[in-house]
Scaffold this active site. Structure first.
Site, short mmCIF file in Angstrom:
data_model
loop_
_atom_site.label_atom_id
_atom_site.label_comp_id
_atom_site.label_asym_id
_atom_site.label_seq_id
_atom_site.Cartn_x
_atom_site.Cartn_y
_atom_site.Cartn_z
N ASP A 16 0.81 -1.23 0.00
CA ASP A 16 0.00 0.00 0.00
C ASP A 16 0.84 1.27 0.00
OD1 ASP A 16 -2.38 -1.66 0.40
OD2 ASP A 16 -1.74 -1.81 2.48
N LYS A 19 2.35 2.38 -5.20
CA LYS A 19 3.09 1.97 -6.39
C LYS A 19 2.36 2.33 -7.68
CE LYS A 19 3.30 -2.18 -4.65
NZ LYS A 19 2.99 -1.87 -3.25
N GLY A 43 -4.29 -3.97 -4.68
CA GLY A 43 -4.93 -2.94 -5.49
C GLY A 43 -4.05 -1.72 -5.64
N HIS A 44 -3.79 -1.33 -6.87
CA HIS A 44 -3.00 -0.12 -7.13
C HIS A 44 -3.95 1.00 -7.54
CE1 HIS A 44 0.89 -2.59 -8.06
NE2 HIS A 44 0.44 -2.74 -6.83
N GLN A 225 2.24 -5.75 -3.52
CA GLN A 225 2.46 -5.83 -2.07
C GLN A 225 3.73 -5.07 -1.69
OE1 GLN A 225 1.97 -9.28 -3.49
NE2 GLN A 225 -0.19 -9.24 -3.13
#
Length: 424
Positions: A16, A19, A43-44, A225
């Site tokens: 988180d 990225k 989730g990006h 991650q």
């Protein structure tokens, strides 16, 4: 960026770190963006031109026209979730089928993998790892035990292979006394996802990537991650099931170690963690709640509340070391704009002894040793250059660079693409 090399972008904390936004900022410099590990549990989030997007399996370079985006062999892919994600993007006018390539060697997350995920967590009782329940761990388990189903299997007797894997999973579920389930609807949508997947260009990605390198094309490898969730070097067993570190890019894309160029390490100006597991600098007070609210610290995919704390330089030095980080990127600096005092953990006190090295076990007996720095008490979100930064923030950046012995080259002061200051 060096010709014939790949640059790697990865998180240095517990995920988180932001990225997605950074990849989106960096992609104009590259011809190819390749995701090398992880699955739809990560989730990006990207925000630009007033829109917000959350990518789970698709590389963050998908919004840049003319770029090749590759889902590498190290990724585990859920066809149904991939279909939802891709269709949502297609609705916004992004032509995915022209830009996205998928490795034949990427493994497929089956509906029964999610059941196994839930069954294994249930069997752990109080010692739950805190998985997202997306079936990531069981899919990687099948991969290393040589029982996996891969994207390339779509073209060779797929239905029979799927049925055999499903039967094996159901036998395991029976031994775990996990039998009260019905996956009829989930399986139906999963099969729709399989047919949708067939519409994409499915490739031998290792050949494509290495030919691109030979042709002088520039490649950015994107991890999911964070380093402290790496299955080997993270806070085991509270980790993910893949190698999130720089070496994972070699394995997850088929690239030789001598091809690695710059390694961009992303960190927040503070620290967060989702799910179970040790977190030495976690704050349980009003300051922790304030950071959570100001930073909107909730999972992009799961919506889970993130645990918040001060920046941990012991863990960061360790992450920088094992990744070979050459350039640091600091996210969410603006979240700390209103604090009178900022704290940074510079060492751990372990059983009465002070250490700057990251220990084998951080679950018990760890007390963070903090250094206090003056807060900058300035709204930085509208700033457009480094010269506008308040002196106290410049001092914070200087302090971090000295402690981490690595330059901070990009600083983010807000969620939008434009709220990014490039220092070098």
């Amino acid at each position: 960026m060096e010709k014939g090399k790949v640059d790697v972008l990865l998180g240095l904390q517990w995920g988180d770190e932001g990225k997605g936004k950074v990849v989106d900022v960096l992609t104009p410099r590259y011809d190819v963006i390749a995701r090398f590990q992880g699955g739809p549990n990560a989730g990006h989030t990207l925000e630009f031109e007033g829109e917000k997007y959350v990518l789970r399996s698709i590389p963050s370079g998908i919004f840049q026209g003319g770029k090749v985006n590759i889902i590498g062999n190290g990724v585990v892919l859920a066809p149904d979730l991939f279909m939802d994600e891709a269709k949502d993007l297609e609705k916004t006018g992004h032509p995915l089928k022209e830009r996205l390539f998928i490795s034949k060697k990427a493994h497929l997350i089956m509906p029964t993998h999610r059941l196994l995920d839930a069954a294994y967590e249930q069997a752990k009782g109080k010692n739950k790892v805190g998985t997202t329940g997306k079936g990531i761990g069981p899919t990687y388990t099948d991969k290393v035990s040589r029982n996996g189903l891969r994207v390339g299997d779509l073209f060779d007797n797929f239905e029979a292979k799927y049925a055999a894997h499903k039967a094996r999973h159901e036998a395991i579920l029976k031994t775990l006394n996990y039998t009260d389930y019905d996956i009829t609807e989930v399986e139906k949508k999963w099969m729709e996802g399989i047919e949708y997947l067939r519409q994409f260009r499915i490739i031998d990605s290792e050949h494509v990537i290495n030919k691109a390198l030979k042709n002088g094309e520039s490649i950015l490898c994107e991890g999911a991650q964070g380093t402290m969730l790496d299955v080997d070097f993270g806070s085991y067993p509270f980790v993910t099931s893949s190698n999130t570190i720089c070496a994972g890019a070699c394995i997850g894309l088929g690239i030789g170690p001598n091809r690695i160029g710059d390694v961009y390490g992303i960190m927040k100006a503070y620290c967060t963690r989702v799910g179970a597991g040790p977190f030495p600098t976690e704050l349980f007070d009003e300051t922790g709640n304030e950071i959570r609210q100001l930073g909107h610290e909730y999972g992009a995919v799961t919506g889970r509340e993130r645990r918040c704390g001060w920046i941990d330089l012991v863990a960061l030095r360790y992450a920088i070391m094992i990744n070979g980080v050459t350039k640091l990127i600091m996210m969410k600096s603006d979240v700390l704009d209103g604090f009178d005092t900022i704290k940074a953990c510079v060492a751990y006190k372990c059983n009465g002894e002070v250490t700057r090295d990251f220990p084998f076990d951080i679950e018990k007996g760890i007390e963070p040793v903090y250094q206090e720095l003056k807060g900058w008490k300035t709204d930085m979100t509208r700033m457009t250059s480094e010269e506008q930064f308040p002196q106290a923030f410049k001092d914070y950046v200087d302090f971090l660079e000295k402690e981490l012995e690595t330059p901070i080259t990009i600083i983010s002061i807000g969620p939008d693409r434009e709220q990014t200051i490039i220092r070098a």
